[in-house]
Design an enzyme around this catalytic site. Structure first.
Site, PDB file in Angstrom:
ATOM      1  N   GLU A  53       0.824  -1.208   0.000  1.00 55.73           N
ATOM      2  CA  GLU A  53       0.000   0.000   0.000  1.00 55.73           C
ATOM      3  C   GLU A  53       0.861   1.261   0.000  1.00 55.73           C
ATOM      4  O   GLU A  53       0.528   2.247  -0.656  1.00 55.73           O
ATOM      5  CB  GLU A  53      -0.940   0.001   1.206  1.00 55.73           C
ATOM      6  CG  GLU A  53      -2.086  -0.989   1.102  1.00 55.73           C
ATOM      7  CD  GLU A  53      -3.126  -0.595   0.064  1.00 55.73           C
ATOM      8  OE1 GLU A  53      -3.120   0.576  -0.372  1.00 55.73           O
ATOM      9  OE2 GLU A  53      -3.934  -1.460  -0.316  1.00 55.73           O
ATOM     10  N   CYS A 209     -13.181   2.471 -15.474  1.00 62.65           N
ATOM     11  CA  CYS A 209     -13.437   3.908 -15.311  1.00 62.65           C
ATOM     12  C   CYS A 209     -12.109   4.669 -15.303  1.00 62.65           C
ATOM     13  O   CYS A 209     -11.742   5.338 -14.338  1.00 62.65           O
ATOM     14  CB  CYS A 209     -14.220   4.144 -14.018  1.00 62.65           C
ATOM     15  SG  CYS A 209     -14.967   5.781 -13.901  1.00 62.65           S
ATOM     16  N   CYS A 216     -17.253   2.736 -20.758  1.00 63.03           N
ATOM     17  CA  CYS A 216     -18.584   2.804 -20.148  1.00 63.03           C
ATOM     18  C   CYS A 216     -19.481   1.648 -20.586  1.00 63.03           C
ATOM     19  O   CYS A 216     -20.378   1.236 -19.841  1.00 63.03           O
ATOM     20  CB  CYS A 216     -19.248   4.133 -20.488  1.00 63.03           C
ATOM     21  SG  CYS A 216     -18.340   5.571 -19.861  1.00 63.03           S
ATOM     22  N   CYS A 219     -19.258  -1.100 -18.031  1.00 66.73           N
ATOM     23  CA  CYS A 219     -19.271  -0.688 -16.617  1.00 66.73           C
ATOM     24  C   CYS A 219     -20.552  -1.147 -15.937  1.00 66.73           C
ATOM     25  O   CYS A 219     -21.659  -0.889 -16.431  1.00 66.73           O
ATOM     26  CB  CYS A 219     -19.140   0.831 -16.508  1.00 66.73           C
ATOM     27  SG  CYS A 219     -19.182   1.424 -14.803  1.00 66.73           S
ATOM     28  N   CYS A 225     -24.836   6.073 -13.432  1.00 68.82           N
ATOM     29  CA  CYS A 225     -23.748   7.059 -13.459  1.00 68.82           C
ATOM     30  C   CYS A 225     -24.228   8.389 -14.017  1.00 68.82           C
ATOM     31  O   CYS A 225     -24.640   8.484 -15.188  1.00 68.82           O
ATOM     32  CB  CYS A 225     -22.592   6.515 -14.304  1.00 68.82           C
ATOM     33  SG  CYS A 225     -21.201   7.664 -14.441  1.00 68.82           S
TER      34      CYS A 225
END
Length: 382
Positions: A53, A209, A216, A219, A225
């Site tokens: 991370e 995205c 799209c 998605c 959206c």
């Protein structure tokens, strides 16, 4: 509340179903040692996730993967990292950039071990415990807790900001809408499957995205959206007007002595490049010849006099906050014992030893040019 009216349960289910089929399920620190995905509620190794991370701050997954693998081979456990020399930590990080992250990981390992009682688990299970470590913000802490322990903490990294800003067609740049985006991330988070949901959210941003040319058509959130409904999803997130980055010219001296050794100095432990080694030099003043810049900087920073010779290389390097042009000249040491007036230490080293020291990325090209020049000179002399 941001995103009021969004069907939260439907949104969760759509994303998790998409992720089950299309998510990135081979990320090594998100798997059990035998290579399987963890069951809901099952813990993963917090050490490997923490290291990953921190590496992922400012850096993409495909770049991080080989660095993480080398890191885990060299420092496989918290104790190994805490006991390491900072020099070795920085050398292993070389090329990944934002070197303060490496120093903070090293410091964090020592903090965790110092705070742990003998034979007890050193890993925090709450947000406050992770936020107390150097270099850990709310999103990184939430990602570690959800990834390692399947705890219900929201995240808001760059990918997630973009996805959520598009979902609600936020009219302001994410940096000005952080409170609302955090609230939305927390509202959408599936409390029963926080690890899977957060990973799905990051995978959606990384693979569908995307910043440019979002996909799209595939998605799972297309029907909900607001940016897609507005007709131009790539127009979101809204951006601030770009600002011009300051430009500086840096004069750099590759100083050699009569024995053919090269002078390097170690930066102070502060800033993005703290603790790294470099060839000495500094900023060119207005109207100043670059040769004069190098002479002045080496006198001010190292208390030495040099003769500036031919140019070795000129290169440009862009940081997030400024652009630099390095003009590098070969120099001959004339007088003065080098002193670390603006650095931790100075050292004379043989050119072939330069690879044993952690340098900023731009210096790799300087070293390569120097070794090539020396090889040519040796060939001509022979």
């Amino acid at each position: 509340m941001k995103g009021a009216g969004i069907p939260v349960r439907a949104i969760r289910q759509l994303l998790l179903s998409w992720w089950q089929e299309h998510g990135r399920h081979t990320i090594p620190w998100k798997l059990q040692p035998d290579g399987r995905l963890p069951a809901d509620g099952e813990s993963l190794d917090p050490y490997s996730i923490w290291c990953a991370e921190v590496m992922l701050q400012q850096t993409q997954l495909q770049v991080v993967l080989p660095y993480w693998q080398r890191w885990m081979a060299r420092f496989p456990r918290l104790e190994a990292l805490a006991a390491a020399e900072e020099h070795d930590v920085l050398l292993l990080w070389q090329g990944l950039g934002y070197y303060a992250r490496a120093r903070r990981l090293h410091q964090g390992a020592q903090v965790l071990l110092d705070a742990a009682r003998p034979a007890t688990d050193p890993w925090p299970r709450d947000l406050e415990g992770w936020l107390a470590l150097p270099g850990i913000g709310r999103s990184t802490a939430g990602s570690i807790l959800s990834s390692a322990f399947d705890r219900p903490h929201p995240i808001l990294d760059g990918n997630v900001k973009r996805v959520l800003a598009r979902l609600i067609a936020s009219p302001r740049p994410p940096a000005r809408e952080l409170a609302g985006l955090w609230q939305l991330s927390e509202t959408l988070l599936d409390p029963q499957r926080p690890r899977a949901f957060n990973q799905a959210l990051m995978d959606l941003g990384a693979t569908v995205c995307t910043p440019r040319n979002p996909r799209c058509g595939v998605c799972p959130w297309q029907g909900h959206c607001a940016a897609y409904a507005a007709g131009d999803p790539a127009a979101y997130p809204v951006k601030d007007a770009p600002r011009d980055l300051p430009f500086q010219v840096i004069g750099v001296g590759v100083v050699r002595n009569a024995a053919g050794e090269v002078l390097i100095d170690q930066r102070l432990n502060e800033g993005l490049l703290g603790g790294l080694w470099e060839f000495p030099g500094g900023k060119q003043e207005p109207g100043e010849a670059i040769e004069a810049t190098i002479c002045r900087e080496l006198q001010e920073e190292l208390a030495i006099a040099v003769e500036v010779g031919e140019e070795l290389i000129t290169l440009e390097h862009a940081y997030s906050h400024k652009k630099l042009r390095f003009v590098v000249h070969l120099c001959t040491w004339l007088a003065g014992e080098p002193q670390p007036l603006a650095s931790q230490q100075v050292r004379w080293v043989r050119p072939e030893q330069l690879g044993e020291f952690p340098f900023p990325a731009a210096n790799a090209r300087i070293i390569a040019a120097l070794l090539e020049r020396l090889a040519v000179s040796d060939a001509q002399a022979g």
